[in-house]
Design an enzyme around this catalytic site. Structure first.
Site, PDB file in Angstrom:
ATOM      1  N   GLU A   1      -6.000  61.330  65.244  1.00 12.35           N
ATOM      2  CA  GLU A   1      -6.261  62.684  65.723  1.00 12.35           C
ATOM      3  C   GLU A   1      -5.384  63.732  65.043  1.00 12.35           C
ATOM      4  OE1 GLU A   1      -3.631  63.338  69.746  1.00 12.35           O
ATOM      5  OE2 GLU A   1      -5.494  62.219  69.939  1.00 12.35           O
TER       6      GLU A   1
ATOM      7  N   HIS B   1      -4.780  63.779  61.571  1.00  9.57           N
ATOM      8  CA  HIS B   1      -5.317  64.094  60.255  1.00  9.57           C
ATOM      9  C   HIS B   1      -6.810  63.809  60.132  1.00  9.57           C
ATOM     10  CE1 HIS B   1      -0.953  63.366  59.509  1.00  9.57           C
ATOM     11  NE2 HIS B   1      -1.096  64.429  58.755  1.00  9.57           N
TER      12      HIS B   1
ATOM     13  N   HIS C   1      -3.494  52.651  59.097  1.00  4.61           N
ATOM     14  CA  HIS C   1      -3.739  54.076  59.212  1.00  4.61           C
ATOM     15  C   HIS C   1      -3.831  54.701  57.820  1.00  4.61           C
ATOM     16  CE1 HIS C   1      -2.587  54.479  63.633  1.00  4.61           C
ATOM     17  NE2 HIS C   1      -2.346  53.209  63.330  1.00  4.61           N
TER      18      HIS C   1
ATOM     19  N   CYS D   1      -3.810  57.712  57.151  1.00  4.10           N
ATOM     20  CA  CYS D   1      -2.874  58.834  57.031  1.00  4.10           C
ATOM     21  C   CYS D   1      -1.509  58.360  56.539  1.00  4.10           C
ATOM     22  CB  CYS D   1      -2.741  59.582  58.357  1.00  4.10           C
ATOM     23  SG  CYS D   1      -2.122  58.586  59.726  1.00  4.10           S
TER      24      CYS D   1
END
Length: 225
Positions: A110, A112, A178, A180
């Site tokens: 939530e 990136h 992840h 990100c």
């Protein structure tokens, strides 16, 4: 706005509570209205990046993007899409641990809006009710398909299953990669994040040990195939 401060927060797994933060008017608009509005805004983002939306390859990208967001990636935001959780009386009197492992995780960070992928491993000890195994997978899929923080996803699954099964004896482990982390920032391609949430009998070390031993056996069997 202190952009440096928000960059730092965005790299942390910050969550304010176990519920996904939603506006009170989150579902006042239809999916079609949302797709239309998101397509318009994303087209503006593409234009700001210098892309030519009159090009045949790009002209429908804003619509495809918006439809993907509303109908696919984030369908789990809408409670109307929540799968029906069928439970059954525990007529067999089964009282040992039941484990469902290697459940696919396909979510989005939530901070990136980049992918989180991996697996969930879930176990419970039945009391009066049992649940169809595929329903656990569907529940994971539903809560995953919204902007998420992995810690929150673990808590949401734990609380939902405890409520459905009417027992605190549930454990949820998620191992996630992840994007990100792997594609921006530190760009670490190999690391992954593990979260563990549990209640009831799983607060006892012996139950957790049995659970992790079962997971270990499953991993070993898969590697030998």
């Amino acid at each position: 706005m202190d952009n440096e401060k928000f960059d730092i927060i965005g790299d942390d797994h910050v969550m304010t509570n176990s519920e996904t933060p939603l506006r009170s008017d989150a579902f006042d608009k239809s999916d079609e209205e949302k797709i239309k509005n998101i397509a318009q805004h994303f087209g503006e983002i593409m234009a700001e990046l210098g892309l030519d939306l009159t090009d045949e390859s790009l002209s429908w990208t804003p619509y495809r993007f918006a439809k993907m967001y509303v109908k696919e990636l984030f369908y789990g935001l809408n409670p109307a899409n929540k799968p029906k959780m069928s439970v059954f009386p525990n007529k067999y009197g089964y009282s040992k641990m039941l484990v469902e492992q290697n459940i696919n995780i396909d979510s989005s960070c939530e901070h990136h809006f980049l992918p989180i992928t991996g697996h969930a491993h879930i176990a419970y000890v039945p009391k009066q009710k049992v649940i169809g195994l595929s329903k656990i997978n569907r529940l994971v899929d539903y809560f995953s398909h919204r902007p998420q923080v992995q810690e929150r996803l673990s808590l949401q699954l734990l609380k939902e299953l405890q409520e459905i099964l009417e027992t605190e004896d549930v454990i949820v482990v998620i191992c996630g990669k992840h994007l990100c982390v792997s594609s921006r920032g530190i760009k670490d391609k190999d690391s992954f994040t593990t979260t563990v949430e549990f209640g009831g009998c799983f607060k006892t070390k012996a139950y957790r040990k049995e659970f992790f031993n079962i997971l270990g056996s499953g991993f070993s069997s898969q590697k030998s195939q």
